[in-house]
Design a protein around this motif. Structure first.
Motif, PDB file in Angstrom:
ATOM      1  N   TYR A  74      35.314  35.825  35.742  1.00 18.92           N
ATOM      2  CA  TYR A  74      35.480  37.230  35.345  1.00 18.92           C
ATOM      3  C   TYR A  74      36.636  37.350  34.354  1.00 18.92           C
ATOM      4  CZ  TYR A  74      32.986  37.522  39.787  1.00 18.92           C
ATOM      5  OH  TYR A  74      32.098  37.331  40.818  1.00 18.92           O
ATOM      6  N   PRO A  75      36.474  36.824  33.151  1.00 18.88           N
ATOM      7  CA  PRO A  75      37.597  36.839  32.205  1.00 18.88           C
ATOM      8  C   PRO A  75      38.055  38.240  31.816  1.00 18.88           C
ATOM      9  CG  PRO A  75      35.582  36.134  31.108  1.00 18.88           C
ATOM     10  CD  PRO A  75      35.273  36.221  32.569  1.00 18.88           C
ATOM     11  N   THR A  76      37.135  39.194  31.718  1.00 19.04           N
ATOM     12  CA  THR A  76      37.551  40.545  31.343  1.00 19.04           C
ATOM     13  C   THR A  76      38.355  41.202  32.462  1.00 19.04           C
ATOM     14  OG1 THR A  76      35.380  41.365  32.029  1.00 19.04           O
ATOM     15  CG2 THR A  76      35.695  40.970  29.689  1.00 19.04           C
ATOM     16  N   PHE A  77      37.986  40.931  33.699  1.00 21.27           N
ATOM     17  CA  PHE A  77      38.751  41.493  34.809  1.00 21.27           C
ATOM     18  C   PHE A  77      40.146  40.878  34.856  1.00 21.27           C
ATOM     19  CE2 PHE A  77      40.271  41.459  39.196  1.00 21.27           C
ATOM     20  CZ  PHE A  77      40.330  42.824  39.422  1.00 21.27           C
ATOM     21  N   MET A  93      36.718  42.216  44.933  1.00 21.49           N
ATOM     22  CA  MET A  93      35.900  41.001  44.897  1.00 21.49           C
ATOM     23  C   MET A  93      36.133  40.217  43.605  1.00 21.49           C
ATOM     24  SD  MET A  93      33.876  40.810  47.709  1.00 21.49           S
ATOM     25  CE  MET A  93      32.420  39.935  47.249  1.00 21.49           C
ATOM     26  N   PHE A  94      36.261  40.909  42.479  1.00 20.53           N
ATOM     27  CA  PHE A  94      36.537  40.224  41.205  1.00 20.53           C
ATOM     28  C   PHE A  94      37.852  39.465  41.264  1.00 20.53           C
ATOM     29  CE2 PHE A  94      33.996  43.602  38.663  1.00 20.53           C
ATOM     30  CZ  PHE A  94      32.820  42.914  38.915  1.00 20.53           C
ATOM     31  N   ALA A  95      38.792  39.960  42.076  1.00 21.68           N
ATOM     32  CA  ALA A  95      40.077  39.287  42.222  1.00 21.68           C
ATOM     33  C   ALA A  95      39.989  38.103  43.186  1.00 21.68           C
ATOM     34  CB  ALA A  95      41.134  40.276  42.707  1.00 21.68           C
ATOM     35  N   ASN A 127      49.468  39.633  40.763  1.00 15.76           N
ATOM     36  CA  ASN A 127      49.981  38.362  40.229  1.00 15.76           C
ATOM     37  C   ASN A 127      49.121  37.195  40.695  1.00 15.76           C
ATOM     38  OD1 ASN A 127      52.261  38.833  38.519  1.00 15.76           O
ATOM     39  ND2 ASN A 127      53.353  39.567  40.319  1.00 15.76           N
ATOM     40  N   ASN A 128      48.718  37.223  41.968  1.00 18.76           N
ATOM     41  CA  ASN A 128      47.858  36.170  42.503  1.00 18.76           C
ATOM     42  C   ASN A 128      46.488  36.171  41.831  1.00 18.76           C
ATOM     43  OD1 ASN A 128      47.460  33.983  44.385  1.00 18.76           O
ATOM     44  ND2 ASN A 128      46.018  35.359  45.424  1.00 18.76           N
ATOM     45  N   ALA A 129      45.968  37.378  41.522  1.00 19.49           N
ATOM     46  CA  ALA A 129      44.663  37.474  40.853  1.00 19.49           C
ATOM     47  C   ALA A 129      44.712  36.852  39.469  1.00 19.49           C
ATOM     48  CB  ALA A 129      44.220  38.933  40.767  1.00 19.49           C
ATOM     49  N   VAL A 130      45.866  36.922  38.803  1.00 15.93           N
ATOM     50  CA  VAL A 130      46.019  36.313  37.477  1.00 15.93           C
ATOM     51  C   VAL A 130      46.312  34.821  37.604  1.00 15.93           C
ATOM     52  CG1 VAL A 130      47.431  36.271  35.375  1.00 15.93           C
ATOM     53  CG2 VAL A 130      46.737  38.461  36.374  1.00 15.93           C
ATOM     54  N   ALA A 131      47.190  34.446  38.547  1.00 14.14           N
ATOM     55  CA  ALA A 131      47.576  33.036  38.717  1.00 14.14           C
ATOM     56  C   ALA A 131      46.446  32.192  39.300  1.00 14.14           C
ATOM     57  CB  ALA A 131      48.807  32.939  39.622  1.00 14.14           C
ATOM     58  N   VAL A 133      39.201  33.709  39.860  1.00 15.65           N
ATOM     59  CA  VAL A 133      37.947  33.113  40.313  1.00 15.65           C
ATOM     60  C   VAL A 133      37.444  32.208  39.192  1.00 15.65           C
ATOM     61  CG1 VAL A 133      35.589  33.568  41.069  1.00 15.65           C
ATOM     62  CG2 VAL A 133      37.433  35.120  41.740  1.00 15.65           C
ATOM     63  N   LEU A 134      37.257  30.934  39.525  1.00 16.36           N
ATOM     64  CA  LEU A 134      36.830  29.937  38.536  1.00 16.36           C
ATOM     65  C   LEU A 134      35.470  29.372  38.901  1.00 16.36           C
ATOM     66  CD1 LEU A 134      40.168  27.903  38.190  1.00 16.36           C
ATOM     67  CD2 LEU A 134      39.345  29.725  36.690  1.00 16.36           C
ATOM     68  N   ASP A 135      34.714  28.991  37.888  1.00 15.14           N
ATOM     69  CA  ASP A 135      33.448  28.296  38.085  1.00 15.14           C
ATOM     70  C   ASP A 135      33.772  26.890  38.568  1.00 15.14           C
ATOM     71  OD1 ASP A 135      31.290  26.332  36.845  1.00 15.14           O
ATOM     72  OD2 ASP A 135      30.332  28.296  37.128  1.00 15.14           O
ATOM     73  N   LYS A 136      33.174  26.469  39.678  1.00 13.48           N
ATOM     74  CA  LYS A 136      33.488  25.154  40.251  1.00 13.48           C
ATOM     75  C   LYS A 136      33.079  24.000  39.343  1.00 13.48           C
ATOM     76  CE  LYS A 136      33.539  26.536  45.043  1.00 13.48           C
ATOM     77  NZ  LYS A 136      33.032  26.349  46.380  1.00 13.48           N
ATOM     78  N   GLY A 137      32.000  24.184  38.611  1.00 15.23           N
ATOM     79  CA  GLY A 137      31.521  23.105  37.751  1.00 15.23           C
ATOM     80  C   GLY A 137      32.314  22.952  36.467  1.00 15.23           C
ATOM     81  N   THR A 138      32.630  24.054  35.821  1.00 18.63           N
ATOM     82  CA  THR A 138      33.290  24.009  34.520  1.00 18.63           C
ATOM     83  C   THR A 138      34.777  24.324  34.584  1.00 18.63           C
ATOM     84  OG1 THR A 138      32.835  26.333  34.029  1.00 18.63           O
ATOM     85  CG2 THR A 138      31.157  24.713  33.362  1.00 18.63           C
ATOM     86  N   GLY A 139      35.219  24.991  35.625  1.00 25.34           N
ATOM     87  CA  GLY A 139      36.618  25.387  35.729  1.00 25.34           C
ATOM     88  C   GLY A 139      36.963  26.589  34.865  1.00 25.34           C
TER      89      GLY A 139
END
Length: 183
Positions: free
Chosen positions: A62-65, A116-118, A45-49, A52-58
């Motif tokens: 890892y959208p597929t993960f 790591m992807f999470a 749930n935390n991995a979805v909520a 991992v976001l790009d700091k510049g663009t938000g």
């Protein structure tokens, strides 16, 4: 360097030490999850909520993960709760006893990448580095382990499968006759 790592006895000895350290980490982590209970629901749930976001663009890095976790792992959390502890334990045992060593290293790395992807760093980079060393050693990774005995058996089995004789024709089968030109 690769040839040395994959073929030399000294390298096999170094990989043995790495295997034992890495295997112990995996085995004990899996054992504790198997015996103390494990629920990946909060982690998933935390991995979805909090992906991992790009700091510049938000945007999602890892959208597929994230989609995999949201649409497969969370709805099947009972399966995940079974597979993660068992997988960790079996990877550890495989590395410690040197059985199916490259497969164990590969699946350990796969789990490290998923964590790591999470967005979980923890000890994963160290485990990944050690796992890559074992995986890179290939067959030499299990030279001082059960792979020394398993590999010849699996080679014979694969050779048997590759060199199976064609089936004998049964009564009523049409003969397979090839016409060759005569000169």
């Amino acid at each position: 360097m690769m040839k040395w790592w994959r073929e030399q006895k000294w390298a096999a000895g170094i990989v043995l030490v790495i295997r034992l350290l890495l295997g112990w980490q995996w085995m004990t982590a899996g054992f504790h999850k198997l015996t103390d209970g494990f629920n990946a629901g909060g982690f998933l749930n935390n991995a979805v909520a909090n992906p991992v976001l790009d700091k510049g663009t938000g945007e999602l890095v890892y959208p597929t993960f994230t989609a995999f976790v949201e649409h497969f792992a969370l709805p099947n959390v009972k399966l995940i709760n079974f597979m993660i502890p068992l997988g960790e334990f079996l990877v550890g045992v495989g590395l410690i006893v040197g059985a199916l060593t490259t497969a164990a290293a590969f699946f350990g790395l796969l789990m490290n990448f998923m964590f790591m992807f999470a967005g979980t760093v923890s000890t994963n980079p160290w485990l990944m580095l050690l796992g890559m060393l074992v995986l890179t050693a290939g067959a030499n990774g299990g030279a001082y382990g059960l792979d020394r005995y398993i590999r010849p058996f699996t080679r014979k089995l694969i050779d048997r499968i590759r060199h199976t004789k064609p089936k004998e024709p049964k009564a009523g089968d049409k003969p397979n006759i090839k016409m060759t030109p005569q000169h």
